[in-house]
Design a protein around this motif. Structure first.
Motif, short mmCIF file in Angstrom:
data_model
loop_
_atom_site.label_atom_id
_atom_site.label_comp_id
_atom_site.label_asym_id
_atom_site.label_seq_id
_atom_site.Cartn_x
_atom_site.Cartn_y
_atom_site.Cartn_z
N LYS A 1 60.88 -13.71 20.72
CA LYS A 1 62.33 -13.84 20.87
C LYS A 1 62.72 -15.16 21.52
CE LYS A 1 62.47 -11.25 25.27
NZ LYS A 1 63.07 -10.09 25.95
N PHE A 2 61.86 -16.17 21.37
CA PHE A 2 62.09 -17.44 22.04
C PHE A 2 63.46 -18.04 21.74
CE2 PHE A 2 61.31 -22.19 21.92
CZ PHE A 2 61.49 -22.36 23.28
N MET A 3 63.85 -18.08 20.47
CA MET A 3 65.13 -18.70 20.11
C MET A 3 66.33 -17.83 20.43
SD MET A 3 64.51 -20.87 16.62
CE MET A 3 63.32 -22.21 16.56
N LEU A 4 66.10 -16.63 20.90
CA LEU A 4 67.20 -15.76 21.31
C LEU A 4 67.41 -15.78 22.82
CD1 LEU A 4 66.57 -12.64 19.02
CD2 LEU A 4 68.08 -14.57 18.62
N LEU A 5 66.55 -16.49 23.54
CA LEU A 5 66.73 -16.61 24.99
C LEU A 5 67.96 -17.47 25.29
CD1 LEU A 5 63.03 -17.30 26.11
CD2 LEU A 5 64.26 -15.12 26.14
N PRO A 6 68.67 -17.20 26.37
CA PRO A 6 69.85 -18.01 26.72
C PRO A 6 69.53 -19.49 26.84
CG PRO A 6 69.75 -16.02 28.07
CD PRO A 6 68.46 -16.08 27.31
N GLU A 7 68.35 -19.83 27.37
CA GLU A 7 67.98 -21.23 27.52
C GLU A 7 67.80 -21.89 26.15
OE1 GLU A 7 66.97 -18.93 31.07
OE2 GLU A 7 66.45 -18.69 28.95
N SER A 8 67.18 -21.20 25.22
CA SER A 8 66.97 -21.76 23.88
C SER A 8 68.28 -21.95 23.14
CB SER A 8 66.03 -20.86 23.07
OG SER A 8 64.76 -20.76 23.71
N LYS A 9 69.22 -21.04 23.36
CA LYS A 9 70.52 -21.16 22.70
C LYS A 9 71.29 -22.39 23.17
CE LYS A 9 71.16 -16.22 21.71
NZ LYS A 9 72.00 -15.02 21.96
N ASN A 10 70.99 -22.86 24.37
CA ASN A 10 71.64 -24.07 24.87
C ASN A 10 71.01 -25.34 24.30
OD1 ASN A 10 73.48 -22.67 26.34
ND2 ASN A 10 72.67 -23.21 28.35
N MET A 11 69.74 -25.26 23.93
CA MET A 11 69.04 -26.43 23.42
C MET A 11 69.26 -26.59 21.92
SD MET A 11 65.35 -26.58 25.37
CE MET A 11 64.78 -24.96 24.84
N THR A 12 68.93 -27.78 21.41
CA THR A 12 68.89 -28.03 19.98
C THR A 12 67.46 -27.81 19.51
OG1 THR A 12 70.71 -29.60 20.00
CG2 THR A 12 69.20 -29.73 18.15
N MET A 13 67.28 -27.00 18.47
CA MET A 13 65.96 -26.65 17.98
C MET A 13 65.76 -27.22 16.59
SD MET A 13 65.33 -24.72 20.66
CE MET A 13 63.82 -23.86 20.27
N LEU A 14 64.69 -27.94 16.39
CA LEU A 14 64.32 -28.45 15.07
C LEU A 14 63.15 -27.62 14.56
CD1 LEU A 14 64.41 -32.31 15.71
CD2 LEU A 14 66.28 -30.74 15.21
N ALA A 15 63.25 -27.13 13.33
CA ALA A 15 62.20 -26.29 12.77
C ALA A 15 62.06 -26.58 11.28
CB ALA A 15 62.51 -24.80 13.00
N ILE A 16 60.96 -26.15 10.68
CA ILE A 16 60.74 -26.38 9.26
C ILE A 16 61.66 -25.51 8.39
CG2 ILE A 16 58.40 -27.25 9.46
CD1 ILE A 16 57.33 -24.47 8.99
N GLU A 17 62.26 -24.49 8.98
CA GLU A 17 63.31 -23.71 8.31
C GLU A 17 64.27 -23.22 9.38
OE1 GLU A 17 62.15 -20.70 5.48
OE2 GLU A 17 63.89 -19.45 5.96
N SER A 18 65.57 -23.43 9.17
CA SER A 18 66.56 -23.06 10.18
C SER A 18 67.27 -21.77 9.81
CB SER A 18 67.59 -24.19 10.35
OG SER A 18 68.34 -24.34 9.16
N SER A 19 68.08 -21.30 10.73
CA SER A 19 68.87 -20.09 10.51
C SER A 19 70.29 -20.45 10.06
CB SER A 19 68.95 -19.27 11.80
OG SER A 19 69.97 -18.29 11.72
N PRO A 20 70.80 -19.84 9.01
CA PRO A 20 72.17 -20.12 8.57
C PRO A 20 73.24 -19.63 9.53
CG PRO A 20 70.89 -19.08 6.82
CD PRO A 20 70.11 -18.94 8.09
N TRP A 21 72.87 -18.75 10.47
CA TRP A 21 73.87 -18.13 11.34
C TRP A 21 73.95 -18.78 12.72
CZ3 TRP A 21 69.93 -15.02 9.13
CH2 TRP A 21 70.29 -14.43 7.92
N ASN A 22 73.13 -19.78 12.97
CA ASN A 22 73.09 -20.37 14.30
C ASN A 22 73.29 -21.88 14.20
OD1 ASN A 22 71.99 -18.02 16.22
ND2 ASN A 22 70.91 -17.92 14.28
N SER A 23 74.18 -22.40 15.03
CA SER A 23 74.56 -23.80 14.92
C SER A 23 73.69 -24.73 15.75
CB SER A 23 76.02 -23.98 15.37
OG SER A 23 76.17 -23.56 16.72
N ASN A 24 72.70 -24.21 16.46
CA ASN A 24 71.90 -25.08 17.31
C ASN A 24 70.49 -25.31 16.78
OD1 ASN A 24 71.05 -22.40 17.98
ND2 ASN A 24 70.09 -23.22 19.82
N ASP A 25 70.13 -24.79 15.59
CA ASP A 25 68.83 -25.12 15.02
C ASP A 25 69.02 -25.81 13.67
OD1 ASP A 25 69.64 -22.76 13.81
OD2 ASP A 25 67.61 -22.01 13.53
N PHE A 26 68.14 -26.78 13.41
CA PHE A 26 68.24 -27.65 12.24
C PHE A 26 66.90 -27.73 11.53
CE2 PHE A 26 71.45 -28.86 15.25
CZ PHE A 26 72.57 -29.15 14.48
#
Length: 569
Positions: free
Chosen positions: A339-364
């Motif tokens: 649940k790393f990307m669901l932690l409050p701290e992760s939601k504040n950061m910008t996350m780069l991944a090989i596939e992002s989520s369409p429902w979240n604006s902080n991962d690319f």
């Protein structure tokens, strides 16, 4: 103005007076409206990624009434949405393209507007153009990197590539360089258990793959031999698709505008190897083991003074696995991932991944690693010219296996159509055991001989094969916009019809669309233009060798750092 009175002597409000009051009220509302607009433009930062414009709740309707609608040509995704929404009264059959969330619900595609991204409070940071500035110690750095790399290949500890990389860090005592203003990046010195120690214990990273060998050469893996002349003579490695974290970190160490003074930084990089960490526990482990690393790094970040400055909104990190491996919605051991990307701290950061989520604006989404990691510009130019001249006797090809456990998968239908096309299609069928799909020479050889390469969804919407086909100069054919068109818009063109073909999965599943006929109907000049666009994309989807530096070209790492990394604040 003359005042009129009634029989009781009271003044009567005239029409002219009412009209004056009406305009006064309208003007007041207009002023307040403008003030609100100015307020929102100043402080409400719209940070998003997907090519669809603006609203986060756009419904996508795509007509599939006829086979002629299969090829989406010469239009952008936003224009298609507008056309679709304007034809609501059509009686033809249509479908809504949706993403299936792992929590079990179907959600209409939500959008992130990457083209209108703005920043407030910080200057936009990015990778410094090679023409703008060169590091003073560049020659010494390149020589040291080459020597360290040679030592690694001679038998030194191949699992510590990041320790050999010479960092380009601006001294705090030096004056701030004008060329780096707004581009400085501070790298957190996190405990080694979150990155280096994971590589030292590489034997535990996978139950099926020797990650120790693959983690060598700054995460690029061992060199590929070129006995069959499929590759160029230099720059080719047996790169694992899940080692992006190591590659990106190695590239970051030679970034021109690093600083040890976090107060100068426009962004702060967290070199946590989240994908390698969770990979050890994805199968057969409790959620407490899977979440342990995530919870520890979150706690460590919370206690740092750099975090308290903006509560992590200027922090970013890279995950070498798809976003769904880090979005476990429940605390059941049977549920997948952490649940790393669901932690409050992760939601504040910008996350780069090989596939992002369409429902979240902080991962690319940024590209999967390919097998090609050039050290010089000339290597890229030579490969591009070779792919332009490449003879392609196969109309379309597919490398992949069926997905019998996925009800909506179209892979069985694609495999059947490929077999039926005979000489027009080549199939490299992947099985659970050792096969040619896991040997780069067979994949790249097939793609180099093909005009089109089929890229249907697999376990998720994206796949590494997309970037292998682009590297081979093969035009990718997608069956869902979530496979690339709404994922990699930092690196791939906004107008996706310039470099790819979209065939809707609905028509394939129903047996109403022929892949062979659809591709045959594309005009020859159109095919030529698309292939040229694909070849031009090659530098943008590869990660250069961290042991050297490209001169004029910008690779996937450079392009990622050119875009705002800060989440909304």
């Amino acid at each position: 103005m003359r005042a009129f009175r009634d029989n009781m002597g009271r003044p009567i409000v005239t029409f002219a007076a009412c009209r004056n009051q009406y305009w006064f009220v309208c003007a007041s509302f207009l002023i307040w409206f403008l003030l609100l607009c100015v307020y929102h433009s100043q402080f409400m930062v719209g940070k998003s990624l997907i090519a669809l414009l603006g609203n986060h709740n756009i419904n996508i309707s795509v007509d599939v009434a006829s086979e002629s609608d299969v090829l989406i040509d010469s239009v952008s995704l936003p224009e298609e949405i507008n056309e679709s929404s304007s034809r609501k009264s059509r009686d033809d059959a249509h479908m809504n393209i949706v993403f299936n969330d792992r929590s079990g619900g179907d959600f209409n595609l939500r959008t992130k507007d990457v083209f209108g991204i703005t920043e407030h409070g910080f200057e936009k940071f990015g990778h410094l153009s090679k023409k703008e500035s060169e590091p003073r110690d560049r020659n010494d750095q390149a020589r040291d990197l080459s020597e360290n790399k040679a030592q690694s290949e001679k038998g030194d500890d191949a699992i510590k590539p990041e320790e050999h990389v010479v960092e380009r860090v601006e001294s705090d005592s030096e004056s701030v360089s004008e060329s780096c203003l707004g581009k400085y990046i501070y790298v957190h010195d996190i405990p080694s258990k979150f990155n280096k120690d994971l590589l030292k214990k590489c034997g535990s990273l996978s139950n099926w793959t020797d990650m120790c060998e693959l983690a060598s050469n700054f995460g690029l893996g061992p060199h590929l031999s070129n006995f069959e002349k499929v590759y160029s003579n230099t720059g080719w490695f047996a790169t694992n698709q899940f080692l992006l974290e190591v590659i990106f970190h190695s590239r970051m160490k030679q970034y021109n505008c690093l600083t040890k003074n976090s107060s100068l930084a426009s962004a702060i990089f967290v070199p946590y190897y989240a994908g390698l960490d969770v990979a050890r526990y994805l199968w057969g482990s409790s959620i407490s083991m899977r979440d342990s690393g995530s919870l520890e790094i979150a706690k460590w970040l919370r206690e740092k003074p750099e975090w308290k400055k903006m509560w992590g909104r200027d922090h970013f990190m890279v995950a070498g696995r798809i976003t769904w491996d880090f979005r476990r919605w429940t605390d059941k051991d049977s549920e997948w991932g952490t649940k790393f990307m669901l932690l409050p701290e992760s939601k504040n950061m910008t996350m780069l991944a090989i596939e992002s989520s369409p429902w979240n604006s902080n991962d690319f989404a940024i590209p999967y690693p390919t097998y090609f990691h050039p050290s010089k510009d000339i290597e890229v130019f030579q490969w591009q010219n070779r792919m332009r001249r490449q003879k392609r006797g196969i109309l379309f090809s597919f490398a992949g296996g069926p997905r019998p456990n996925l009800q909506n998968s179209i892979r069985n239908e694609i495999i059947d159509q490929c077999r039926a096309a005979r000489r027009k299609c080549k199939l490299l069928e992947c099985t659970s055991g050792p096969d040619k799909c896991h040997k780069p020479v067979f994949v790249m050889k097939m793609f180099q001989g093909s005009v089109f390469c089929l890229q249907p969804p697999g376990d998720s919407l994206t796949r590494r094969s997309i970037f292998d086909s682009i590297l081979a100069g093969c035009i990718p054919v997608f069956f869902h916009p979530g496979s690339a068109h709404v994922q990699y818009l930092w690196h791939l063109p906004k107008y996706y019809a310039k470099y790819s073909v979209l065939i809707l999965a609905f028509g394939i599943k129903k047996g109403k669309v022929s892949i062979e006929r659809t591709l045959n109907n594309i005009p020859r000049q159109k095919v030529y233009d698309m292939r040229e666009e694909v070849v031009k994309l090659i530098p943008r989807v590869i990660y250069a060798d961290p042991g050297s530096r490209l001169e004029t070209l910008e690779d996937a790492f450079d392009i990622a750092l050119q875009h705002p990394m800060l989440a909304d604040y």
